[in-house]
Design a protein around this motif. Structure first.
Motif, PDB file in Angstrom:
ATOM      1  N   VAL A  69       0.841  -1.200   0.000  1.00  0.00           N
ATOM      2  CA  VAL A  69       0.000   0.000   0.000  1.00  0.00           C
ATOM      3  C   VAL A  69       0.875   1.249   0.000  1.00  0.00           C
ATOM      4  N   LEU A 115      -8.468   4.171   2.380  1.00  0.00           N
ATOM      5  CA  LEU A 115      -8.298   2.720   2.422  1.00  0.00           C
ATOM      6  C   LEU A 115      -9.634   2.083   2.800  1.00  0.00           C
ATOM      7  N   VAL A 126      -8.135  -3.015   0.603  1.00  0.00           N
ATOM      8  CA  VAL A 126      -7.048  -3.742   1.255  1.00  0.00           C
ATOM      9  C   VAL A 126      -7.605  -5.044   1.821  1.00  0.00           C
TER      10      VAL A 126
END
Length: 230
Positions: free
Chosen positions: A71, A159, A195
């Motif tokens: 990430v 995220l 994620v």
């Protein structure tokens, strides 16, 4: 009762697990199909959460470290300077990989970091500023959140935790519909990175019009989806 249990936030088709993705009509809003896929999503969600809970602590820690690295690399490639940038993360729940060290690193690099908060049920989320020193309080479902007096922020990068995901960039979440509702209300929309775990990939989540494609999906194996026009 969740949005999916009511059939308000669900996706077709009938017998979704048995039919090919190319048979699916993503614009269908047939109530029977919606109910069928809501049940399918609920079953898949339970299966994937059980698999995630079965990982031992060391394995989950290693996954979290790999995810954080991938990430961070994606964000750095698209946004060379974090100074003054606003990013939102999330507090880990239900055996999610812990990305709080990454959020702390972003804070140290000069970014403003926020966490999503349910202030009103069935309404879009708000984002409150977080730092490693923030005194957290218990929010909806007892998830720790920044206190009400924390500044509200509008993230440029967000995220999104994944329970499941597919190769088209769609997300299977926890079933409340909050994240899609929030993205639909945000203008301009942030760059959204899903994620999750590599093993949580699905052939399709059978998206309906309310489902919003993410800009990227990252797992412990690296970047799996990156939309060219994002």
């Amino acid at each position: 009762m969740s949005d999916e249990d009511r059939g308000d936030y669900a996706s077709p088709p009938c017998a979704a697990k048995e039919i090919a993705p190319d048979y699916f009509d993503p614009l269908s809003v047939d109530p029977a199909q919606a109910r069928d896929v809501a049940r399918w999503r609920r079953a898949e969600r339970n299966r994937l959460l059980a698999a995630r809970r079965s990982q031992d602590v060391a394995a989950l820690r290693a996954v979290g470290q790999a995810l954080a690295s991938h990430v961070a690399g994606l964000v750095a490639a698209r946004f060379p300077s974090l100074n003054g940038l606003t990013l939102s993360g999330y507090w880990p729940i239900q055996s999610e990989p812990d990305l709080r060290p990454l959020l702390s690193a972003w804070h140290a690099a000069g970014a403003a970091v926020a966490l999503p908060v349910v202030e009103t049920r069935h309404a879009p989320l708000v984002f409150r500023r977080w730092t490693p020193d923030t005194r957290m309080v218990r929010g909806e479902w007892n998830i720790p959140v920044p206190p009400p007096e924390a500044d509200r922020l509008r993230p440029r990068i967000a995220l999104a935790p994944l329970v499941g995901w597919d190769g088209e960039g769609y997300r299977l979440g926890y079933g409340g519909g909050y994240f899609d509702r929030t993205l639909a209300a945000m203008q301009p929309r942030p760059f959204v990175i899903g994620v999750g775990l590599q093993g949580a990939r699905l052939a399709s989540i059978y998206p309906q019009p309310h489902d919003i494609r993410l800009d990227a999906i990252v797992t412990e194996a690296g970047v799996q989806v990156l939309r060219e026009n994002a």
